[in-house]
Design a protein around this motif. Sequence first.
Motif, mmCIF file in Angstrom:
data_model
loop_
_atom_site.group_PDB
_atom_site.id
_atom_site.type_symbol
_atom_site.label_atom_id
_atom_site.label_comp_id
_atom_site.label_asym_id
_atom_site.label_seq_id
_atom_site.Cartn_x
_atom_site.Cartn_y
_atom_site.Cartn_z
ATOM 1 N N THR A 36 -13.915 -62.889 30.607
ATOM 2 C CA THR A 36 -13.662 -62.977 29.168
ATOM 3 C C THR A 36 -12.454 -63.861 28.846
ATOM 4 O OG1 THR A 36 -12.412 -60.886 29.122
ATOM 5 C CG2 THR A 36 -14.790 -60.773 28.679
ATOM 6 N N GLU A 37 -11.480 -63.925 29.748
ATOM 7 C CA GLU A 37 -10.342 -64.829 29.514
ATOM 8 C C GLU A 37 -10.791 -66.288 29.564
ATOM 9 O OE1 GLU A 37 -7.165 -64.302 28.431
ATOM 10 O OE2 GLU A 37 -8.005 -62.300 28.117
ATOM 11 N N SER A 38 -11.715 -66.590 30.447
ATOM 12 C CA SER A 38 -12.255 -67.943 30.509
ATOM 13 C C SER A 38 -13.070 -68.257 29.254
ATOM 14 C CB SER A 38 -13.120 -68.108 31.763
ATOM 15 O OG SER A 38 -13.585 -69.426 31.862
ATOM 16 N N LEU A 39 -13.832 -67.284 28.783
ATOM 17 C CA LEU A 39 -14.579 -67.470 27.533
ATOM 18 C C LEU A 39 -13.611 -67.735 26.383
ATOM 19 C CD1 LEU A 39 -17.195 -64.563 27.820
ATOM 20 C CD2 LEU A 39 -17.554 -67.002 28.315
ATOM 21 N N TYR A 40 -12.528 -66.982 26.350
ATOM 22 C CA TYR A 40 -11.512 -67.153 25.293
ATOM 23 C C TYR A 40 -10.911 -68.555 25.347
ATOM 24 C CZ TYR A 40 -7.212 -66.626 22.661
ATOM 25 O OH TYR A 40 -6.183 -66.820 21.769
ATOM 26 N N ARG A 41 -10.540 -69.010 26.531
ATOM 27 C CA ARG A 41 -9.968 -70.358 26.657
ATOM 28 C C ARG A 41 -10.950 -71.414 26.150
ATOM 29 N NH1 ARG A 41 -8.083 -68.035 31.339
ATOM 30 N NH2 ARG A 41 -9.721 -68.985 32.616
ATOM 31 N N GLY A 42 -12.210 -71.253 26.487
ATOM 32 C CA GLY A 42 -13.225 -72.191 26.008
ATOM 33 C C GLY A 42 -13.334 -72.189 24.500
ATOM 34 N N ALA A 43 -13.332 -71.005 23.907
ATOM 35 C CA ALA A 43 -13.439 -70.905 22.446
ATOM 36 C C ALA A 43 -12.239 -71.549 21.758
ATOM 37 C CB ALA A 43 -13.573 -69.443 22.026
ATOM 38 N N ILE A 44 -11.041 -71.252 22.236
ATOM 39 C CA ILE A 44 -9.820 -71.817 21.645
ATOM 40 C C ILE A 44 -9.833 -73.344 21.739
ATOM 41 C CG2 ILE A 44 -7.330 -72.091 22.112
ATOM 42 C CD1 ILE A 44 -7.767 -69.675 20.546
ATOM 43 N N GLU A 45 -10.147 -73.854 22.915
ATOM 44 C CA GLU A 45 -10.159 -75.307 23.110
ATOM 45 C C GLU A 45 -11.155 -75.983 22.180
ATOM 46 O OE1 GLU A 45 -10.842 -75.894 27.310
ATOM 47 O OE2 GLU A 45 -8.914 -74.951 27.829
ATOM 48 N N THR A 46 -12.326 -75.396 22.014
ATOM 49 C CA THR A 46 -13.343 -75.979 21.148
ATOM 50 C C THR A 46 -12.919 -75.921 19.683
ATOM 51 O OG1 THR A 46 -15.099 -75.491 22.723
ATOM 52 C CG2 THR A 46 -15.768 -75.830 20.428
ATOM 53 N N LEU A 47 -12.361 -74.800 19.259
ATOM 54 C CA LEU A 47 -11.891 -74.698 17.872
ATOM 55 C C LEU A 47 -10.823 -75.753 17.583
ATOM 56 C CD1 LEU A 47 -11.650 -70.821 17.419
ATOM 57 C CD2 LEU A 47 -13.328 -72.365 16.363
ATOM 58 N N MET A 48 -9.861 -75.864 18.471
ATOM 59 C CA MET A 48 -8.763 -76.805 18.237
ATOM 60 C C MET A 48 -9.240 -78.258 18.350
ATOM 61 S SD MET A 48 -5.548 -74.680 19.705
ATOM 62 C CE MET A 48 -4.397 -75.880 19.115
ATOM 63 N N LYS A 49 -10.159 -78.521 19.238
ATOM 64 C CA LYS A 49 -10.722 -79.868 19.380
ATOM 65 C C LYS A 49 -11.348 -80.336 18.070
ATOM 66 C CE LYS A 49 -14.596 -82.093 21.740
ATOM 67 N NZ LYS A 49 -15.640 -81.896 22.754
ATOM 68 N N HIS A 50 -11.892 -79.388 17.321
ATOM 69 C CA HIS A 50 -12.571 -79.734 16.073
ATOM 70 C C HIS A 50 -11.709 -79.497 14.828
ATOM 71 C CE1 HIS A 50 -16.283 -80.894 17.942
ATOM 72 N NE2 HIS A 50 -16.208 -79.817 18.708
ATOM 73 N N GLY A 51 -10.406 -79.282 15.008
ATOM 74 C CA GLY A 51 -9.493 -79.274 13.871
ATOM 75 C C GLY A 51 -8.916 -77.952 13.443
ATOM 76 N N ALA A 52 -9.258 -76.863 14.107
ATOM 77 C CA ALA A 52 -8.661 -75.577 13.730
ATOM 78 C C ALA A 52 -7.168 -75.602 14.068
ATOM 79 C CB ALA A 52 -9.344 -74.429 14.463
ATOM 80 N N GLN A 53 -6.381 -74.958 13.232
ATOM 81 C CA GLN A 53 -4.942 -74.871 13.462
ATOM 82 C C GLN A 53 -4.650 -73.616 14.270
ATOM 83 O OE1 GLN A 53 -3.045 -77.525 12.343
ATOM 84 N NE2 GLN A 53 -5.122 -78.237 11.885
#
Length: 158
Positions: A36-53
């Motif tokens: 789940t920590e790896s899933l979290y890292r993936g989600a964060i990276e994708t959100l930020m890559k697309h402009g989330a603050q």
Amino acid sequence: MATTLKNLSQYSSSNIPDISNKKFAIVVSEWNEDVTESLYRGAIETLMKHGAQKENIYRKDVPGSFELSLGAQWVAEIEDIDAVICLGCVIQGETRHFDFICDAVAHGITNVGLKYNKPVIFGVLTPENQKQALDRAGGKHGNKGDEAAITAIKMLGF
């Protein structure tokens, strides 16, 4: 499509809305933490890559995948949360417990989205074993966290 035929980290970049002012809650199961920590890292990276603050991304942990539904409901009640991403991993065991948990979590997460009329995303792996989980949490089949995040983003542009 089966994950063996598709990489979870590959997606169409079309129809991606501006998310710079959107707020996301990510609810993460502590059970199977390495996954789940790896899933979290993936989600964060994708959100930020697309402009989330970063300051607009909130994390809440729950003990296990069964608790994702209630955790999602608690954060979905917060009016300025635009989307909720639920991340978990339930690995098949020797009993039917797996079936009951997976069914309850899928229905619970779906119901929260319908109740609060906002995207509540099912980013829960349901593999047969630890290897399959790791293959889908940043391994050879990509990262379900990436897929969950891009799904939330695209649903906000609906």
